[in-house]
Design a protein around this motif. Structure first.
Motif, short mmCIF file in Angstrom:
data_model
loop_
_atom_site.label_atom_id
_atom_site.label_comp_id
_atom_site.label_asym_id
_atom_site.label_seq_id
_atom_site.Cartn_x
_atom_site.Cartn_y
_atom_site.Cartn_z
N THR A 251 -4.54 -2.16 -5.37
CA THR A 251 -3.71 -0.77 -5.24
C THR A 251 -3.56 -0.11 -6.62
O THR A 251 -3.49 1.00 -6.61
CB THR A 251 -2.60 -1.10 -4.57
N TYR B 226 -6.56 1.65 -7.51
CA TYR B 226 -6.57 3.07 -6.66
C TYR B 226 -5.52 4.06 -7.54
O TYR B 226 -6.39 5.03 -7.90
CB TYR B 226 -5.82 2.99 -5.37
N ILE C 254 0.96 -1.27 0.05
CA ILE C 254 -0.11 -0.04 -0.03
C ILE C 254 0.81 1.13 -0.08
O ILE C 254 0.48 2.27 -0.77
CB ILE C 254 -0.89 0.10 1.24
N CYS D 57 0.38 2.96 -3.62
CA CYS D 57 -0.52 4.17 -3.30
C CYS D 57 -0.23 5.36 -2.75
O CYS D 57 -0.29 6.31 -3.19
CB CYS D 57 -1.76 3.59 -2.50
#
Length: 318
Positions: free
Chosen positions: A209, A212, A162, A166
């Motif tokens: 991810t 995103y 993450i 991200c």
């Protein structure tokens, strides 16, 4: 009986009309796809990245797509800030680029698996540079396809993924957007993944991810397109790189250099792209396939890869 025959004939006629309409619709879609692909990847009419500023910043810059972006941007005359974890590798790539393309380089060694505390120092090191292009490329995936409950050291792996996939792109963009806005021009290229365009079983966290990152890019582009900024989402399928663990190119797996040359040709023309003709073709085919079939194919493929990887792992441990 005659009435039934007449009704049946009208029904067949209606089905034939519907079938013809669908055939024409899909034929037009295919034709438009081919024309657009030729314009994009054949003519290569992408905008010149140098017009956005004198410096570019590339994360994950020592291998694969990131290194190829750093090289291609330097070839177009931009100075390059290279960011990755290992300073010795950064120094080697920076020296190679500076010598070959006669541009300035700067290296920032950083571990993007860390949290938000790293970005204050990054901001200080970038201060004063006229950054026109940001390539958020650094990425992290599974060691091989796994069911979610099988992830080893899940806290470290999930948090790291993450943070890398991200948080890094989000914070790097946050650091650089203000200076772009002050000059009313800038290009941000976010390397998402085709795995983020549809749910990808056995790569669940990675797929999520990257989804995103795709949505982040698309929303930002809407926010800032009227202010002179372009935010592009690039969604590659397999490319030769350490991340993909593929070392030989093929028809569907381009080298990072050839992929990035194609992807840069889409700048200014496409804000969401699969990057090259063959990946664009793969994306088009997938878009025609019902999601239930796509889910089944991906699950079956990744189950096979998981089985092979676990077998190799077991052999090594013996």
């Amino acid at each position: 009986m005659a009435d039934e025959s007449l009704l049946f004939g009208r029904f067949n006629s209606a089905l034939a009309s519907i079938g013809a309409s669908f055939t024409i619709y899909y034929a037009v879609r295919v034709l438009l796809f081919l024309v657009k692909s030729f314009k994009m990847f054949g003519l290569r009419l992408g905008a010149n990245p140098k017009k956005y500023g004198s410096w570019s910043v590339v994360t994950g810059a020592t291998d694969g797509i990131g290194k190829a972006y750093a090289e291609q941007l330097a070839a177009k005359g931009l100075n390059v800030v290279l960011m990755s974890r290992t300073e010795s590798k950064l120094d080697a790539v920076a020296s190679e680029i500076a010598s070959k393309y006669n541009v300035q380089t700067k290296v920032i060694a950083v571990d993007f698996t860390s949290g938000s505390e790293i970005y204050e120092n990054i901001g200080k090191q970038l201060d004063g540079l006229e950054i026109g292009v940001l390539v958020n490329n650094v990425g992290m995936s599974y060691p091989y396809p796994l069911y979610f409950h099988e992830l080893e050291d899940p806290e470290k792996l999930i948090q790291g993924m993450i943070n890398v996939n991200c948080l890094a792109a989000t914070m790097m963009t946050y650091l650089i957007v203000p200076s772009m806005l002050s000059r009313k021009k800038g290009l941000i290229i976010n390397i998402a993944s085709a795995a983020g365009s549809l749910p990808t079983p056995l790569l669940t966290v990675y797929s999520s991810t990257k989804s995103y990152l795709d949505f982040f890019s698309r929303a930002l582009n809407v926010e800032y397109s009227s202010k002179g900024l372009i935010v592009q989402s690039v969604m590659p399928y397999f490319v030769v790189s350490k991340l993909s663990k593929i070392r030989r190119s093929s028809f569907t797996v381009p080298t990072a250099t050839s992929y990035v040359k194609s992807a840069l040709a889409t700048v200014g023309n496409e804000t969401r792209t699969f990057g090259c003709f063959v990946h664009n073709l793969q994306g088009a085919v997938v878009s025609f396939v019902p999601e239930v079939i796509s889910d089944y194919v991906q699950l079956s493929m990744h189950q096979g890869l998981r089985k092979y990887a676990l077998k190799k792992k077991q052999q090594k441990s013996q």
